[in-house]
Motif scaffolding. Structure first.
Motif, short mmCIF file in Angstrom:
data_model
loop_
_atom_site.label_atom_id
_atom_site.label_comp_id
_atom_site.label_asym_id
_atom_site.label_seq_id
_atom_site.Cartn_x
_atom_site.Cartn_y
_atom_site.Cartn_z
N MET A 116 0.82 -1.21 0.00
CA MET A 116 0.00 0.00 0.00
C MET A 116 0.86 1.26 0.00
SD MET A 116 -3.24 -0.79 -0.13
CE MET A 116 -2.65 -2.00 -1.32
N ILE A 117 1.94 1.23 0.79
CA ILE A 117 2.83 2.39 0.86
C ILE A 117 3.49 2.62 -0.50
CG2 ILE A 117 4.94 3.30 1.90
CD1 ILE A 117 4.13 1.65 4.43
N ARG A 118 3.95 1.55 -1.13
CA ARG A 118 4.60 1.68 -2.44
C ARG A 118 3.60 2.00 -3.54
NH1 ARG A 118 9.12 -3.26 -2.26
NH2 ARG A 118 10.52 -2.20 -0.77
N LYS A 119 2.37 1.58 -3.36
CA LYS A 119 1.34 1.87 -4.36
C LYS A 119 1.00 3.35 -4.39
CE LYS A 119 -3.44 0.54 -5.58
NZ LYS A 119 -4.57 -0.36 -5.22
N TYR A 120 0.87 3.96 -3.20
CA TYR A 120 0.41 5.35 -3.12
C TYR A 120 1.51 6.35 -2.83
CZ TYR A 120 -4.20 3.26 -3.28
OH TYR A 120 -5.31 2.56 -3.68
N LYS A 121 2.69 5.89 -2.41
CA LYS A 121 3.86 6.76 -2.23
C LYS A 121 3.56 8.03 -1.41
CE LYS A 121 6.38 5.30 -6.39
NZ LYS A 121 5.60 4.07 -6.65
N ALA A 142 6.47 -1.19 8.74
CA ALA A 142 6.33 -1.33 7.29
C ALA A 142 6.80 -0.08 6.56
CB ALA A 142 4.88 -1.64 6.94
N CYS A 143 6.61 1.08 7.16
CA CYS A 143 7.08 2.32 6.53
C CYS A 143 8.59 2.30 6.37
CB CYS A 143 6.65 3.53 7.36
SG CYS A 143 4.91 3.97 7.19
N PHE A 144 9.29 1.79 7.38
CA PHE A 144 10.74 1.69 7.27
C PHE A 144 11.14 0.65 6.24
CE2 PHE A 144 14.73 -0.39 8.38
CZ PHE A 144 15.59 0.69 8.40
N LEU A 145 10.56 -0.53 6.35
CA LEU A 145 10.93 -1.63 5.45
C LEU A 145 10.61 -1.30 4.00
CD1 LEU A 145 9.65 -4.63 7.60
CD2 LEU A 145 12.04 -4.02 7.16
N SER A 146 9.59 -0.50 3.77
CA SER A 146 9.17 -0.15 2.42
C SER A 146 10.27 0.59 1.65
CB SER A 146 7.90 0.70 2.46
OG SER A 146 7.46 1.02 1.17
N GLY A 147 11.20 1.18 2.38
CA GLY A 147 12.29 1.92 1.74
C GLY A 147 13.48 1.07 1.37
N LEU A 148 13.44 -0.21 1.71
CA LEU A 148 14.57 -1.10 1.43
C LEU A 148 14.42 -1.71 0.05
CD1 LEU A 148 14.91 -2.91 4.89
CD2 LEU A 148 16.07 -0.82 4.09
N VAL A 149 15.37 -1.43 -0.84
CA VAL A 149 15.24 -1.85 -2.25
C VAL A 149 15.31 -3.36 -2.42
CG1 VAL A 149 16.12 0.33 -3.14
CG2 VAL A 149 17.72 -1.54 -2.64
N ARG A 150 15.89 -4.07 -1.46
CA ARG A 150 16.03 -5.52 -1.61
C ARG A 150 14.77 -6.28 -1.18
NH1 ARG A 150 22.34 -7.27 -0.46
NH2 ARG A 150 23.23 -5.92 -2.09
N ILE A 151 13.79 -5.56 -0.64
CA ILE A 151 12.49 -6.17 -0.40
C ILE A 151 11.67 -5.97 -1.66
CG2 ILE A 151 10.36 -6.08 0.94
CD1 ILE A 151 11.99 -5.20 3.33
N GLU A 208 8.38 -0.03 -6.86
CA GLU A 208 9.61 0.63 -6.45
C GLU A 208 9.61 0.85 -4.94
OE1 GLU A 208 9.79 4.27 -8.57
OE2 GLU A 208 10.28 3.35 -10.49
N ALA A 209 10.79 0.83 -4.35
CA ALA A 209 10.91 1.12 -2.93
C ALA A 209 10.45 2.54 -2.64
CB ALA A 209 12.36 0.93 -2.47
N TRP A 210 9.80 2.72 -1.49
CA TRP A 210 9.34 4.06 -1.10
C TRP A 210 9.23 4.13 0.41
CZ3 TRP A 210 8.49 8.62 -3.56
CH2 TRP A 210 7.83 9.62 -2.84
N ARG A 211 9.80 5.18 1.00
CA ARG A 211 9.69 5.38 2.44
C ARG A 211 9.07 6.75 2.71
NH1 ARG A 211 15.02 4.37 4.91
NH2 ARG A 211 14.36 2.19 4.75
N PRO A 212 7.95 6.79 3.41
CA PRO A 212 7.35 8.09 3.77
C PRO A 212 8.33 8.94 4.57
CG PRO A 212 5.83 6.29 4.21
CD PRO A 212 7.16 5.66 3.90
N LYS A 213 8.22 10.24 4.39
CA LYS A 213 9.12 11.14 5.12
C LYS A 213 8.77 11.21 6.61
CE LYS A 213 10.38 14.26 1.29
NZ LYS A 213 9.69 13.54 0.20
N LEU A 214 7.47 11.10 6.92
CA LEU A 214 7.02 11.30 8.28
C LEU A 214 5.95 10.27 8.65
CD1 LEU A 214 6.63 15.16 8.01
CD2 LEU A 214 8.44 13.99 9.27
N VAL A 215 6.00 9.79 9.89
CA VAL A 215 4.96 8.92 10.44
C VAL A 215 4.45 9.56 11.73
CG1 VAL A 215 4.38 6.63 11.33
CG2 VAL A 215 6.05 6.86 9.48
N TYR A 216 3.15 9.85 11.77
CA TYR A 216 2.54 10.44 12.96
C TYR A 216 1.45 9.52 13.49
CZ TYR A 216 4.70 14.83 11.33
OH TYR A 216 5.58 15.78 10.91
N HIS A 217 1.28 9.51 14.80
CA HIS A 217 0.29 8.66 15.44
C HIS A 217 -0.81 9.51 16.07
CE1 HIS A 217 3.01 5.11 15.25
NE2 HIS A 217 3.93 6.05 15.30
#
Length: 238
Positions: free
Chosen positions: A91-96, A122-131, A141-150
């Motif tokens: 989902m993270i990589r789909k919507y970036k 998952a936000c962290f792992l989504s940025g790893l190109v080998r996953i 494509e790998a993608w890591r959000p800039k910010l995660v807020y709760h």
């Protein structure tokens, strides 16, 4: 489809309760926002998964989000493991999104803290190109959000910052009340639950007014952060 913000919730209605005002404000500012629900809330005391799906669809229309998806994880029993992390990563990589909003880090319902950690990891792992992930055979494509807020839920967690949602509370309430099966209804024959009381519904207004009072505005929603917020100058805080 590139989105600016994706809000994740363990159950349909988590996002509306925790950060609907912020979503409405960001959309009014031209941002594209999506919602991803982890489960269908099928273990809820009131209503059913089918009813909550209809309610979630109605709430999404009220909020004006670009998209809403459900990952069909098991309510109460999903875990923070590889299978579930990969589902969120897709989902993270789909919507970036640049920003991800997710459940409270500590709360009454066990799914909230689990969902919080699952999405954050998952936000962290989504940025790893080998996953490697794909959707319908198309490599992502790998993608890591800039910010995660709760966002804040049942417990009165002390926020790290608040968002002024003055002018958006009526629409927020409308999106919450789209879940007619879940919240206060004096004519309902359903069993009582912790969130079906009149007091709970009114407490949402109490909280936004109190956070607003502390911040010098009428209404606010609070969030906690995973790393320090940084500004370019003190003037940015005015």
């Amino acid at each position: 489809m590139k989105l600016d913000i994706v809000a994740f919730g363990a159950h349909p209605d988590d996002v509306e309760l925790g950060c609907a005002g912020t979503i409405l404000k960001e959309i009014s500012l031209g941002k594209k926002v999506g919602i991803v629900d982890l489960t269908r809330g099928e273990l809820g005391t009131r209503g059913s998964a089918a009813i909550r799906h209809q309610e979630a669809t109605a709430a999404a229309e009220i909020l004006g989000v670009t998209v809403r998806e459900n990952l069909d994880m098991r309510d109460g029993f999903f875990t923070n493991d590889e299978q579930h992390q990969l589902a969120v990563i897709k989902m993270i990589r789909k919507y970036k999104p640049e920003i991800v909003l997710c459940n409270a880090i500590d709360d009454r319902h066990i799914d909230h803290a689990k969902g919080s950690k699952l999405v954050s990891d998952a936000c962290f792992l989504s940025g790893l190109v080998r996953i490697e992930t794909d959707i319908d055979g198309v490599k992502q494509e790998a993608w890591r959000p800039k910010l995660v807020y709760h966002y804040i839920q049942w417990k009165n967690v002390v926020p790290d910052f608040v968002v002024d949602i003055t002018g958006f509370t009526d629409k927020k309430t409308e999106s919450i009340l789209a879940y007619g099966s879940q919240f206060y209804d004096p004519n309902s024959k359903e069993p009582e639950s912790p969130i079906s009381s009149k007091n709970f519904l009114e407490s949402l207004n109490y909280r936004s007014r109190d956070l607003g009072r502390l911040a010098g505005v009428e209404h606010a929603e609070g969030f906690t952060v995973e790393r320090y917020l940084a500004v370019n100058s003190l003037g940015d805080l005015i």
